[in-house]
Design a protein around this motif. Sequence first.
Motif, short mmCIF file in Angstrom:
data_model
loop_
_atom_site.label_atom_id
_atom_site.label_comp_id
_atom_site.label_asym_id
_atom_site.label_seq_id
_atom_site.Cartn_x
_atom_site.Cartn_y
_atom_site.Cartn_z
N GLU B 3 7.33 -10.08 -5.07
CA GLU B 3 8.30 -8.98 -4.91
C GLU B 3 7.54 -7.66 -4.76
O GLU B 3 6.62 -7.39 -5.53
N PHE B 4 7.92 -6.88 -3.76
CA PHE B 4 7.28 -5.57 -3.63
C PHE B 4 8.29 -4.53 -3.17
O PHE B 4 9.33 -4.86 -2.60
N ASN B 5 7.98 -3.26 -3.46
CA ASN B 5 8.88 -2.15 -3.08
C ASN B 5 8.14 -1.17 -2.19
O ASN B 5 6.94 -1.00 -2.32
N LYS B 6 8.94 -0.53 -1.35
CA LYS B 6 8.36 0.55 -0.57
C LYS B 6 8.52 1.85 -1.35
O LYS B 6 9.62 2.18 -1.79
N ILE B 7 7.42 2.56 -1.56
CA ILE B 7 7.48 3.80 -2.32
C ILE B 7 7.68 4.98 -1.37
O ILE B 7 8.50 5.85 -1.58
N TRP B 12 3.22 1.12 -0.91
CA TRP B 12 4.03 0.01 -1.41
C TRP B 12 3.55 -0.33 -2.82
O TRP B 12 2.41 -0.05 -3.17
N ASN B 13 4.43 -1.01 -3.56
CA ASN B 13 4.05 -1.30 -4.92
C ASN B 13 4.56 -2.67 -5.36
O ASN B 13 5.63 -3.09 -4.97
N PRO B 15 5.58 -4.17 -8.73
CA PRO B 15 5.78 -3.73 -10.11
C PRO B 15 5.16 -4.72 -11.10
O PRO B 15 5.02 -5.91 -10.78
N THR B 25 -0.85 -1.54 -5.98
CA THR B 25 -0.44 -0.55 -4.99
C THR B 25 -1.06 -0.89 -3.65
O THR B 25 -2.26 -1.17 -3.58
N LYS B 37 1.75 -9.18 4.37
CA LYS B 37 2.64 -9.98 3.53
C LYS B 37 2.71 -11.45 3.98
O LYS B 37 3.24 -12.30 3.27
#
Lengths: 156, 472
Positions: B3-7, B12-13, B15, B25, B37
């Motif tokens: 799982e990753f998020n766009k900051i 990207w991060n 958590p 990061t 990915k």
Amino acid sequence: MFCYAPINYINLMPQTENMAEKYKFLQHTADAKFQAFGKTLGEAFANAALAMFAVMFDPADVKPKIEREIKTEGKDEKALLYNWLEELLYLLDTEGFLLSRVKKITIKGKVLEAVVAGDLVANGYKTHGDVKAVTYNEMDIKKEKDKVIAQVVVDI
Amino acid sequence: MVEFNKISGNVWNIPKSGKMLVPATIYASERLMDTIKQDKTLEQARNVACLKGIQKSAYVMPDAHQGYGFPIGGVAAFDPDEGIISPGGVGYDINCSVRLLKTNLSVEEFMKKRHDLIEALFVNVPSGVGRGGKTRVDRNVIMEVLSKGAQWAVEEGFGRKDDYLRTEENGKMSADPHAVSDRAISRGLPQLGSLGAGNHFLEIQKIDQIYDEKIAKAFGLQDKDNVTVMIHCGSRGLGHQVASDYIKEMEDKYGFKDLPDRELINAPINSDLGQRYYRAMGAGANFAFANKQMITHWVREVFEKIYGSVEIDVVYDVCHNIAKMEKHKIDGKLKQVCVHRKGATRSFGPGREEIPDVYRSVGQPVIIPGSMGTASFVLVGTKTAEEITFGSTAHGAGRVSSRSAALQNISGEHVKNELAKKGIEIKATSWKSIAEEAPEVYKDIDEVVRVSHEVGIGNLVVRVVPLSVMKG
């Protein structure tokens, strides 16, 4: 476990659909990843050696002019596979030894003994690419009925 | 699936979750992230974030791809008391590195005899698999090389003091040659002063774009008329064996049952084994520094032979695979940490004492080689990098497909013809060695450096393009 698979025996095997393939390369972003096949652990290890060198040259093109003996140990089968391949890279780096064939390979417990034949790169062989090291990354030794599959990723 | 998020645009991060001690990061554009990915890069970054003593975050550079243990393009810093050191966080090719030389030879003059030059380089700079250097040395000499690196080479008449003063660590890391096995030394003996093969190369280039004139001038790269030379090589079999030896020893001592990947094996930095690896790694790094110093000397000799008197100066020499003790600001306080850079380049901004005097006011040169036949870049290190990546940025284009795919789909002749159309001459040991390093198997280097610049972890200074390439 005692496995004994002299390579001339392998070479004389009829090329049936099961035996035709000594190894195959798999998709990997950066490095070279292959699976080597054999009826025994020894045969799979011998084919893994051919696959590793196929990254740099075709072992079939190398004359079996000189022989070297290899003896190595490993605390488990993966370590033994790693150390066996590393011994061959050692011969390549220190002498310029190119593998033509594995004449004999014996795996007895934690010990592997082999006789390999090949020639020196200085005798005019063309090579490409480079295998820097054997890695444990995604290394796998799978034993099925009558078949051993050794999977290795080498750092290139 | 990780799982990753766009900051934000290029950040990207991953958590913190499960056994992760810190988040991860990733610095990449949308396009680069699309390829990152797809392989195991993110999973490997998450594994690194679980290692003991890791500080702040595991970092992934824009050129990242799957490695073994740590991702390539991975940066991680560890607490010197609580943390670990890992041979897999450095890589097998210890101090795989790049040196850039500038010359006063004009492109026009160069082109007149460029064929003669590449032929002469091929003869005078040993390269290829299983082929060693032309200088035969004994064990006592190797011990000196492992202690003194590029400084040994200069003492022996290969180049001058200025060369190593413009090299990371002044071309000499703190090292203990006795921490290097006999086996590693045996592999290194015949290979001192050789380029190697695979992705290693020697390239003659021209500066085709200047992004920052002031800094280009500070680096001596303001003159578009003159050719530059880039040398990319590492510690050869000696470094590879050091890595293998210590991976085995650490496995024997600490076991690997709890590790998600056997290549993540490590030792506490402050343990005897951790310290021995650090000093053996330093010795491997010194072998690589000496190697490039000798090659620099032969490059000078060959240019002189072909063109008469040519001035050739080192711009800088940067490490790609290394672990170093450095001071960084963590929670507002300066703290010493062990920074692992695996397929990443140090990118220190102005003022750092580790940077040579001549560059200290602007920041260090960061040399990013492209793939064979594509542009390479010189960036300048930044304060931002020190704040958000432990002073690190990308190291190259980064692969997108495997060599086996390249060999299936691309012929060496085709690549050579395509390069010839662009005015690039290439000489290699075989057609296959051209095919497997084809530009198609690498990420878009322009995109990689654009992200570095936009994020501010290494800012664009000049772009160089190849004229002639020699490959092992």
